[in-house]
Design an enzyme around this catalytic site. Sequence first.
Site, PDB file in Angstrom:
ATOM      1  CG  ASP A   8      -1.554   1.243   1.627  1.00 28.67           C
ATOM      2  OD1 ASP A   8      -1.558   2.165   0.804  1.00 28.67           O
ATOM      3  OD2 ASP A   8      -2.074   1.319   2.758  1.00 28.67           O
ATOM      4  CE  LYS A  73      -1.329   7.039  -3.626  1.00 24.60           C
ATOM      5  NZ  LYS A  73      -1.907   6.130  -2.637  1.00 24.60           N
ATOM      6  CD  GLU A 150      -4.836   3.701  -2.649  1.00 31.84           C
ATOM      7  OE1 GLU A 150      -5.718   4.513  -2.287  1.00 31.84           O
ATOM      8  OE2 GLU A 150      -3.686   4.041  -2.979  1.00 31.84           O
ATOM      9  CG  ASP A 172      -8.768   5.276   1.654  1.00 27.56           C
ATOM     10  OD1 ASP A 172      -8.287   5.809   2.678  1.00 27.56           O
ATOM     11  OD2 ASP A 172      -8.073   4.720   0.783  1.00 27.56           O
TER      12      ASP A 172
END
Length: 613
Positions: A8, A73, A150, A172
């Site tokens: 992850d 990211k 994800e 999330d």
Amino acid sequence: MPKIIGIDLGTTNSEAAYMEGGTPKIIPSAEGSTYGGKMFPSVVAFTKDGILVGEPAKRQAVLNPDKTIMQIKRKMGTDHKERIDGKDYTPQEISAMVLRKIKTDAEAYLGDKITQAVITVPAYFNDNQRQATKDAGRIAGLEVLRLVNEPTAAALAYGLDKKGEGKICVLDLGGGTFDVTLMETGDGVFEVAATSGDTQLGGMDMDNALIQWLVAEFRSEHGVDLSADRQALQRLRDAAEKAKIELSGTMEAPINLPFIAQKAGAPVHLDRKLSRTKMEQLIEPVLARLEGPIRQAFKDAGWSSGDVNHVILVGGPTRMPVVRERFERVLGRGVERGVDPMQCVALGAAIQGAVLSGEVKDILLLDVTPLSLGVETLGGVYHKLIERNATIPTRKSEVFTTAADGQTTVEVHVLQGERAMAADNVSLGRFYLSGMPPSPRGMPQIEVMFDIDANGILNVTATDKATSKSEKLTIMAPQRMDQSKIDQAVRDAEAHGEEDRRRRELVETRNLADGLAYQSEKELETYASQLSDETKAALRARIDELKKALAANDISEIRTAMEGLNKERLKIGVEVQKKGPGAEAAPPPSGGAAGGSDAPGVVDADFEDVDKK
Ligand code: AMP
């Protein structure tokens, strides 16, 4: 058999897992985790002693803020560079440093070489971002066997693939982003129905709310402004996050920061207690922002919360009771428990690794494209090949043709978006197919193939059927499409729907009209010897009338002129049949409403959709 690890790769933190005896397990970092969080902070620092990654990098961030890189990211898939000590680093290279640290620690923990991984990415990551993630893996010495969305990984960790058919809502909330994904599952297949979110909403916004409060309290108590001191702010940030995390399990947390400032030469200390209730009040503006993206996703999917069978939570802040309550209140139902929301994505990635190695069977993962994909055609019209929310992997091809006589090159302009005109969408790249033999317009058959693989990576190929010459897309301008931009694109398409429809209609009608004029002129030439002077003059007049209407750009005038010309063209068939065959050419027109199907519509661009006619 060497292990495939699941990673992850997060914005603030990363986590890794592997399969042991059919169960996924977390891989600890060499340092362990702080505050019970994830094992690998996604932080890279350049120091005089070398490059630090993960927890050691995070720990020294206060003292070395300029050479500490966080949240890389967010820059994946862009041409952003981090310049450190005169050297440029791409986001892929920085991410690769995080991945290499994970690889090294995993090898030490498992006592085995690790060369293959499954890495997770947000469901809305576009082609560039996915490609950049794969590249980062490669730079780190990892073969990335699969990129998994994800939320899909999280659903796998919760074992939802085994709970029969159902609708799943994945919420999330991470350090800096909030993603909502609605998925359907059945027969071990996951299919995304809609995604929404906010790329600027997460645990850090809560930390900021606490910092603001601490700064204000300190100012009123000591008359000192801590916000002007960068190092003091970093210490406040760490303390605020620590208190917030503690308050997930306790009702009160101490915040002690000795020597945080100087006043009249004497040290001043920060010493406070923060209650859970006070914290919940302070972060209320952040909590209030959770509702919008949830409602949007349900609207996009056409679902109501009552349709959902499972709500699963992902990300550190979802451990907070107040966050769970908020989600339950908005959805009017309970959430799934039993899997740590901080770990579930990595655990799911490890399960997917086991699926690929054959250790786990019967799971097939399907995801969808967040936005439609297509090409620009004549007159700047956007022609979709793959619709938004199409299940991937997918492949679609269509045949196009040229717009001008003797054209030997076509440009393939690949776009992503929902709007009718090419210019209103996002350009993913363009390429040229050249070296085609010169032929009349409308004759070449150019097959354009869109192919999205299981990782969500798009390949576009154009092939000239006559010569089998073919070219593939290389994306020239890296671009980034985060969730808010996707949502914006969808909203824009809705808002401009009517106006877009009119613009598109005009261009398409113009294309058809232009093609009809061209075709009619050709017919006039071909059948000249078989037509009466009267018919020829009438046709000429109708063609000129259509050209005049085109110049005036008035859609109803163009349509009327097309109708008139089509009627006139019918006489060609009648007269040629009366006189018998005289010309070796295509059969004369035998009918045709406005925009008849044999009229190649063209104006001034160089690429035209054949299938649509
Ligand atoms: P993630 O993106 O899932 O790694 O989440 C990182 C965020 O989760 C950071 O903002 C952390 O402060 C926050 N976090 C981690 N553990 C907890 C916890 N127990 N309670 C509240 N927030 C947490």
